[in-house]
Design an enzyme around this catalytic site. Structure first.
Site, PDB file in Angstrom:
ATOM      1  N   TYR A   1     -54.772  44.971  -4.746  1.00  0.00           N
ATOM      2  CA  TYR A   1     -55.423  44.910  -6.068  1.00  0.00           C
ATOM      3  C   TYR A   1     -55.777  46.310  -6.586  1.00  0.00           C
ATOM      4  CZ  TYR A   1     -55.884  39.862  -5.555  1.00  0.00           C
ATOM      5  OH  TYR A   1     -55.628  38.532  -5.421  1.00  0.00           O
TER       6      TYR A   1
ATOM      7  N   TYR B   1     -58.205  29.885  -8.700  1.00  0.00           N
ATOM      8  CA  TYR B   1     -57.536  30.872  -7.844  1.00  0.00           C
ATOM      9  C   TYR B   1     -57.459  30.278  -6.441  1.00  0.00           C
ATOM     10  CZ  TYR B   1     -56.502  34.838  -4.913  1.00  0.00           C
ATOM     11  OH  TYR B   1     -55.908  35.661  -3.993  1.00  0.00           O
TER      12      TYR B   1
ATOM     13  N   ASP C   1     -60.403  23.147  -1.768  1.00  0.00           N
ATOM     14  CA  ASP C   1     -60.209  24.518  -1.299  1.00  0.00           C
ATOM     15  C   ASP C   1     -61.583  25.140  -1.068  1.00  0.00           C
ATOM     16  OD1 ASP C   1     -59.786  27.210  -0.951  1.00  0.00           O
ATOM     17  OD2 ASP C   1     -58.488  27.471  -2.690  1.00  0.00           O
TER      18      ASP C   1
ATOM     19  N   LYS D   1     -61.870  32.905   5.151  1.00  0.00           N
ATOM     20  CA  LYS D   1     -62.983  33.823   4.863  1.00  0.00           C
ATOM     21  C   LYS D   1     -64.100  33.767   5.901  1.00  0.00           C
ATOM     22  CE  LYS D   1     -61.987  34.639   0.027  1.00  0.00           C
ATOM     23  NZ  LYS D   1     -61.411  35.979   0.228  1.00  0.00           N
TER      24      LYS D   1
END
Length: 421
Positions: free
Chosen positions: A15, A142, A234, A263
């Protein structure tokens, strides 16, 4: 050459527009909520290093368990073999998930956890001999950067170069009181085509920390269940306490068929993805016909060291002290949000659990590329705080070990920024 020069000569960062970005900051060590650079400067990691570090950096208990596992077994192929860390992690996780979740499939990260979920749904119908290939998703979603995960994510600058290659998805608005009847009707009209509905429960993270009410998601999920549409939650971002409960789905009555995790799963120690599913999903792949196998795997599937890190993280996560810290951060965020919500530069505040987002008024539309982003980012870096704004949306998402003094310092610097920038 110093470390930064060496980095710039060989590394391509995520990114990051490498031509215009500032040189990266070399981090030498971490402890608790802090990261330390080569000069010993402390940076409070107020975004948990991209939302993964839930217990603090270099946690001694996780490090101990990882070291112990390294001396026993570092890796083994997971096709045809198994090991204690993977089995125990699956057993323990299923005990605290919605009770319809019965099986665990391991992968490498959040994107792959989503890829597995999508493939499970599509092949579920294929194995049953039913043609249902369309996917329902939320606008501004996302779900990751691999192709399947991109396809079910909202179209944006992130996906623009690949849009023509992404499969068609039916995108809908976030459910609310005014549109829930229309959304249910849409599901009913499409049900014979829909393989599944994928969603980030309660909070769309990368979309701008967009938050929506559990009540209307619950209604939409219940309707999907009535219409035979499979559901994928998700929880890569929202899992492991971020919404104030262990999982965002704990705020709901309806249960998803499949759930995705990454995560916070290993406490930010190393990469891991994990997809769980209901028994009916698993059963659709049981057959004497080998063509009904789920043909998906990764070289490092269920790596024993990573599983041990996740088990250690779970030990910490279920401790009463962690639950108290989550409540403490939640209450602290709530008080601060009330203090600043009427400031003329604050367009909106949003808070769910340990997630606090502030949308800054800039006179322009909310955008990931808003020029305020760099000003805010650098302002807080100078103050020794890592905050990574989503354009003009500033958010705080700290590790649960963050102290009250550290939170107060972050809040005070935000108040200063509101006056100075």
């Amino acid at each position: 050459m110093n470390l930064v020069e060496r980095d710039l000569s060989v590394v391509w960062h995520p990114y990051t527009q490498m031509k215009t970005a500032a040189p990266p900051i070399p981090i030498m060590r971490g402890e608790g909520a802090c990261l330390y650079d080569e000069n010993g400067k402390c940076y409070i990691d107020a975004v948990s290093s991209w939302w993964v570090n839930i217990h603090g950096h270099a946690h001694p208990y996780i490090a101990q368990k990882v070291a112990e596992q390294l001396n026993k077994l570092e890796h083994v192929i997971f096709a045809g073999f198994t090991h204690e860390p993977a089995v125990e992690l699956a057993e323990r996780l299923l005990k605290i998930l919605p009770d319809n979740q019965t099986k665990v499939f391991y992968s490498d990260n959040g994107s792959t956890a989503v890829e597995v979920a999508i493939k499970m749904c599509l092949q579920y119908w294929h194995n049953k001999g039913i043609q249902r290939t369309k996917i329902l998703a939320l606008k501004n979603a996302y779900h990751g950067d691999t192709f399947g995960a991109m396809a079910v994510s909202g179209r944006s600058a992130f996906t623009a170069a690949f849009d023509s290659l992404l499969f068609e998805v039916e995108f809908i608005d976030l459910p609310n009181a005014s549109n829930i009847a229309e959304l249910k009707s849409q599901v009913s009209n499409l049900k014979s085509e829909l393989a599944c509905f994928i969603f980030e429960p309660l909070v769309q993270g990368a979309g701008g920390m967009l938050m929506y009410e559990a009540e209307y998601l619950d209604q939409l999920m219940a309707h999907c269940g009535d219409e035979g549409v499979l559901m994928i939650a998700d929880e890569v971002f929202t899992g492991f306490g971020r919404t104030g409960k262990p999982f965002a789905c704990d705020h709901l009555s309806a249960q998803p068929d499949i759930m995705c995790f990454s995560k916070g799963l290993t406490g930010g120690t190393m990469a891991m993805g994990l997809t769980t599913c209901a028994q009916q999903i698993y059963d659709a792949f049981l057959s004497d016909d080998k063509l009904k196998t789920l043909f998906h795997g990764h070289s490092y599937t269920a790596n024993p060291v990573t599983c041990s890190a996740a088990r250690a993280s779970m030990d910490l996560f279920v401790a009463e002290s962690t639950k108290e810290n989550i409540r403490r951060i939640e209450n602290s965020h709530r008080r601060f949000a009330l203090n600043i919500k009427d400031h003329p530069k604050i367009q909106a505040t949003r808070q769910t659990g340990t997630i606090l987002a502030m949308e800054w008024a800039t006179g322009a539309d909310t955008s990931y590329f808003n020029t305020l982003r760099d000003k805010l980012y650098n302002y807080f870096l100078d103050a020794g705080i890592i905050l990574r704004p989503l354009g003009n949306i500033l958010y705080i998402l700290p590790p649960y070990c963050i102290t009250d003094d550290q939170l107060s310092y972050i809040y005070s610097k935000i108040e200063s920024a509101l006056e100075e920038l």
